[in-house]
Design an enzyme around this catalytic site. Structure first.
Site, mmCIF file in Angstrom:
data_model
loop_
_atom_site.group_PDB
_atom_site.id
_atom_site.type_symbol
_atom_site.label_atom_id
_atom_site.label_comp_id
_atom_site.label_asym_id
_atom_site.label_seq_id
_atom_site.Cartn_x
_atom_site.Cartn_y
_atom_site.Cartn_z
ATOM 1 N N ARG A 85 13.120 2.891 -7.944
ATOM 2 C CA ARG A 85 14.281 2.128 -8.387
ATOM 3 C C ARG A 85 14.661 2.427 -9.829
ATOM 4 N NH1 ARG A 85 15.484 -2.679 -4.829
ATOM 5 N NH2 ARG A 85 14.146 -2.031 -3.137
ATOM 6 N N GLU A 108 -6.154 -1.711 -3.564
ATOM 7 C CA GLU A 108 -5.510 -0.866 -4.589
ATOM 8 C C GLU A 108 -5.167 -1.732 -5.810
ATOM 9 O OE1 GLU A 108 -1.478 1.299 -4.691
ATOM 10 O OE2 GLU A 108 -2.750 2.758 -3.697
ATOM 11 N N ASP A 137 1.694 -2.797 -4.260
ATOM 12 C CA ASP A 137 2.511 -3.452 -5.280
ATOM 13 C C ASP A 137 3.954 -3.659 -4.839
ATOM 14 O OD1 ASP A 137 3.394 -0.847 -5.287
ATOM 15 O OD2 ASP A 137 2.355 -0.309 -7.135
ATOM 16 N N HIS A 154 14.510 9.449 1.544
ATOM 17 C CA HIS A 154 14.222 8.015 1.740
ATOM 18 C C HIS A 154 15.517 7.311 2.186
ATOM 19 C CE1 HIS A 154 13.001 3.917 0.764
ATOM 20 N NE2 HIS A 154 11.753 4.351 0.621
ATOM 21 N N GLU A 208 7.379 -2.747 -9.341
ATOM 22 C CA GLU A 208 5.988 -2.701 -8.868
ATOM 23 C C GLU A 208 4.968 -3.157 -9.906
ATOM 24 O OE1 GLU A 208 8.208 -0.242 -8.484
ATOM 25 O OE2 GLU A 208 8.431 0.013 -6.325
ATOM 26 N N HIS A 211 12.186 8.058 -4.570
ATOM 27 C CA HIS A 211 12.756 6.764 -4.164
ATOM 28 C C HIS A 211 12.669 5.674 -5.220
ATOM 29 C CE1 HIS A 211 8.988 4.510 -3.740
ATOM 30 N NE2 HIS A 211 8.443 5.640 -3.324
HETATM 31 C C1 UD1 Z 1 9.858 -0.108 -1.215
HETATM 32 C C2 UD1 Z 1 9.004 -0.771 -2.297
HETATM 33 C C3 UD1 Z 1 8.378 0.276 -3.203
HETATM 34 C C4 UD1 Z 1 7.623 1.324 -2.384
HETATM 35 C C5 UD1 Z 1 8.557 1.906 -1.323
HETATM 36 C C6 UD1 Z 1 7.805 2.844 -0.420
HETATM 37 C C7 UD1 Z 1 9.706 -2.959 -3.188
HETATM 38 C C8 UD1 Z 1 10.695 -3.681 -4.028
HETATM 39 N N1 UD1 Z 1 9.872 -1.615 -3.123
HETATM 40 O O1 UD1 Z 1 10.968 0.530 -1.846
HETATM 41 O O2 UD1 Z 1 7.471 -0.346 -4.091
HETATM 42 O O3 UD1 Z 1 7.162 2.319 -3.237
HETATM 43 O O4 UD1 Z 1 9.084 0.841 -0.515
HETATM 44 O O5 UD1 Z 1 8.702 3.620 0.334
HETATM 45 O O6 UD1 Z 1 8.849 -3.565 -2.598
HETATM 46 N N2 UD1 Z 1 15.501 1.207 4.501
HETATM 47 C C9 UD1 Z 1 15.830 1.587 5.791
HETATM 48 N N3 UD1 Z 1 14.803 1.858 6.667
HETATM 49 C C10 UD1 Z 1 13.505 1.763 6.312
HETATM 50 C C11 UD1 Z 1 13.189 1.392 5.008
HETATM 51 C C12 UD1 Z 1 14.208 1.111 4.112
HETATM 52 O O7 UD1 Z 1 17.000 1.676 6.148
HETATM 53 O O8 UD1 Z 1 12.622 2.020 7.142
HETATM 54 C C13 UD1 Z 1 16.611 0.911 3.543
HETATM 55 C C14 UD1 Z 1 17.231 -0.476 3.785
HETATM 56 O O9 UD1 Z 1 18.583 -0.424 3.472
HETATM 57 C C15 UD1 Z 1 16.487 -1.345 2.762
HETATM 58 C C16 UD1 Z 1 16.419 -0.369 1.601
HETATM 59 O O10 UD1 Z 1 16.099 0.890 2.213
HETATM 60 O O11 UD1 Z 1 17.166 -2.537 2.425
HETATM 61 C C17 UD1 Z 1 15.429 -0.711 0.530
HETATM 62 O O12 UD1 Z 1 14.162 -1.032 1.088
HETATM 63 P P1 UD1 Z 1 13.092 -1.818 0.149
HETATM 64 O O13 UD1 Z 1 11.852 -2.028 0.928
HETATM 65 O O14 UD1 Z 1 13.728 -3.020 -0.468
HETATM 66 O O15 UD1 Z 1 12.857 -0.822 -1.053
HETATM 67 P P2 UD1 Z 1 12.360 0.673 -1.095
HETATM 68 O O16 UD1 Z 1 13.257 1.400 -2.039
HETATM 69 O O17 UD1 Z 1 12.179 1.182 0.277
HETATM 70 N N1 UDP Z 2 5.251 10.027 3.674
HETATM 71 C C1 UDP Z 2 5.593 10.190 5.021
HETATM 72 N N2 UDP Z 2 6.796 10.795 5.323
HETATM 73 C C2 UDP Z 2 7.657 11.217 4.379
HETATM 74 C C3 UDP Z 2 7.320 11.015 3.016
HETATM 75 C C4 UDP Z 2 6.116 10.420 2.695
HETATM 76 O O1 UDP Z 2 4.834 9.814 5.901
HETATM 77 O O2 UDP Z 2 8.734 11.756 4.725
HETATM 78 C C5 UDP Z 2 3.975 9.364 3.334
HETATM 79 C C6 UDP Z 2 3.095 10.062 2.327
HETATM 80 O O3 UDP Z 2 2.159 10.914 2.962
HETATM 81 C C7 UDP Z 2 2.411 8.909 1.592
HETATM 82 C C8 UDP Z 2 3.396 7.771 1.719
HETATM 83 O O4 UDP Z 2 4.312 8.132 2.740
HETATM 84 O O5 UDP Z 2 1.205 8.519 2.230
HETATM 85 C C9 UDP Z 2 4.117 7.510 0.427
HETATM 86 O O6 UDP Z 2 5.150 6.617 0.628
HETATM 87 P P1 UDP Z 2 6.320 6.403 -0.404
HETATM 88 O O7 UDP Z 2 6.497 7.614 -1.226
HETATM 89 O O8 UDP Z 2 7.486 5.903 0.377
HETATM 90 O O9 UDP Z 2 5.817 5.172 -1.273
HETATM 91 P P2 UDP Z 2 4.860 5.031 -2.555
HETATM 92 O O10 UDP Z 2 3.560 5.677 -2.259
HETATM 93 O O11 UDP Z 2 5.584 5.625 -3.720
HETATM 94 O O12 UDP Z 2 4.755 3.541 -2.702
#
Ligand code: UD1
Ligand code: UDP
Length: 369
Positions: free
Chosen positions: A207, A119, A97, A238, A133, A205
């Site tokens: 939003r 999913e 999502d 995160h 999401e 993490h």
């Molecule tokens: C995203 C997804 C969320 C999911 C989560 C899993 C959207 C809007 N959000 O949230 O549904 O649950 O991923 O973790 O699709 N960043 C880094 N390095 C990384 C990843 C992220 O620096 O490897 C930072 C960057 O500044 C980036 C920000 O995090 O712009 C936000 O990343 P984004 O993918 O937009 O949202 P998440 O909060 O990671």
């Molecule tokens: N995970 C990981 N390292 C971490 C935290 C989580 O590999 O430091 C894994 C965890 O086992 C799970 C997935 O990341 O499979 C969950 O990701 P996240 O919580 O970022 O996203 P969500 O599931 O909420 O979309």
């Protein structure tokens, strides 16, 4: 005839949950499995792909520091359109999502490419929770040709929305496939932990928790650490700046709280196995922890994963400081309450979800011959 299936992944959890599907597709002799990384996440996505030995055929390198949802969506749609037009896949698959998944479904719809949603059918019924999401998965579901629902409940949600039963398959969640593939391997956790202390593992993490709710969560963690010198809190933070900056500012100086960069997938599984209690707002962690027999307090008001809550092994505590403290303290102090939540149950799958998904596509391609 060889058919081309394009698997799209954007973030860490998508890579984890798509990895078993990609592996299963790669083993099919009549399928050309191509992998497209949008790289909505960069570092966290690369970690997972490397762990599973998956090299993307295409990479959009979309991540920019803290970009807005509108910018992210607009850039994804434009880039995905270009790739889909040149790749011309027979089928596109994506999981979950995120904005990557919603954009992939929409880009496929505009080009009339059949889209399979993995999913599928998770719902809270509240478009703002989780944000964005819930909207992402509703849109992806509206546009999907195949709905791979992890549970009976998610299948029922889709049926209630009028999706044709023939287009839904209950598969289980591929997160359990990935967990079983990984739990069988050696799992190093390169973090020095105090063996005399109970480990509380934390991730956060979402939003909808940014701002005051996340500050409340941090204050609750700080208070728990101060009241309970016999625990150690491990919190892989995160990298989203809305989380990282606040977490390090509020929790960086408490001796029994260890903050660290996101753990690689295998060490994170090791940390879950080593933990006494997990406090998290993660979707994936809510699914993995019950299978490992670890209680989870979920930092959210509602969940699209009610199965483990109904079984009593996951509890919603929201982002209220006092509720988090009270519920965590109960599990730390009351062995009976703890034992009732620490049962190894796996309502989300049996490890064969990927095989079922590939089976549906195989049958579809045979019917097209
Ligand atoms: C995203 C997804 C969320 C999911 C989560 C899993 C959207 C809007 N959000 O949230 O549904 O649950 O991923 O973790 O699709 N960043 C880094 N390095 C990384 C990843 C992220 O620096 O490897 C930072 C960057 O500044 C980036 C920000 O995090 O712009 C936000 O990343 P984004 O993918 O937009 O949202 P998440 O909060 O990671
Ligand atoms: N995970 C990981 N390292 C971490 C935290 C989580 O590999 O430091 C894994 C965890 O086992 C799970 C997935 O990341 O499979 C969950 O990701 P996240 O919580 O970022 O996203 P969500 O599931 O909420 O979309």
């Amino acid at each position: 005839m060889i058919r081309k299936v394009l698997c799209i992944v954007g973030t860490r959890p998508e890579a984890i949950k798509m990895a078993p599907v990609i592996k299963a597709l790669q083993a099919e002799k009549n399928i050309d499995c191509r992998v497209l990384a949008t790289a909505q996440h960069r570092g966290m996505l690369d970690q997972v792909l490397e762990f599973f030995g998956i090299t993307p055929d295409l990479d959009l390198d979309i991540m920019r520091p803290n970009q807005s949802l509108t910018t992210l969506t607009a850039r994804l749609l434009l880039d995905l359109d270009g790739v889909l037009q040149s790749e011309k896949p027979d089928v596109v698959l994506a999981q979950g999502d995120t904005t990557t998944v919603m954009s992939a479904a929409l880009a496929c719809f505009y080009l009339r490419i059949p889209f399979g949603h993995i999913e599928a059918g998770l719902r809270t019924g509240d478009i703002y929770n989780p944000f964005p999401e819930e909207a992402n998965r509703v849109i992806a579901g509206k546009l999907a040709r195949w709905h791979f629902a992890p549970t009976q409940g998610s299948m029922d949600n889709l049926l209630r929305e009028g999706v044709a039963p023939a287009n839904i398959t209950m598969t289980g969640n591929t997160v359990i496939d990935a967990l079983l593939m990984t739990a069988a391997r050696t799992l190093p956790l390169d973090i020095e932990l105090d063996p005399s202390k109970r480990l509380v593992l934390v991730t956060s993490h979402r939003r909808e928790n940014f701002g005051e709710p996340f500050q409340n969560i941090c204050q609750a963690l700080k208070s728990l650490a101060e009241r309970n010198p016999d625990i150690q809190i491990l919190y892989p933070v995160h990298p989203n700046p809305n989380v990282k900056d606040v977490a390090y500012q509020l929790l960086g100086h408490t001796p029994n709280i260890i903050l660290c960069a996101p753990l690689d997938y295998a060490p994170f599984i090791a940390a879950m196995k080593r933990s006494y209690l997990i406090i998290s707002d993660s979707g994936g962690v809510q699914e993995e922890a019950p299978a490992l027999g670890k209680p989870v307090l979920v930092l959210r008001e509602e969940t699209e994963r009610p199965e483990a809550v109904d079984l009593g092994v996951v509890k919603l505590v929201g982002a209220n400081r006092d509720t988090i403290i009270e519920q965590a303290q109960r599990l730390l102090d009351d062995p009976l309450a703890y034992r009732s939540m620490a049962r190894g149950v796996s309502p989300y799958g049996d490890g064969k979800a990927a095989a079922r998904i590939v089976g549906v596509l195989r049958q579809h391609f045979q019917q097209c011959e």
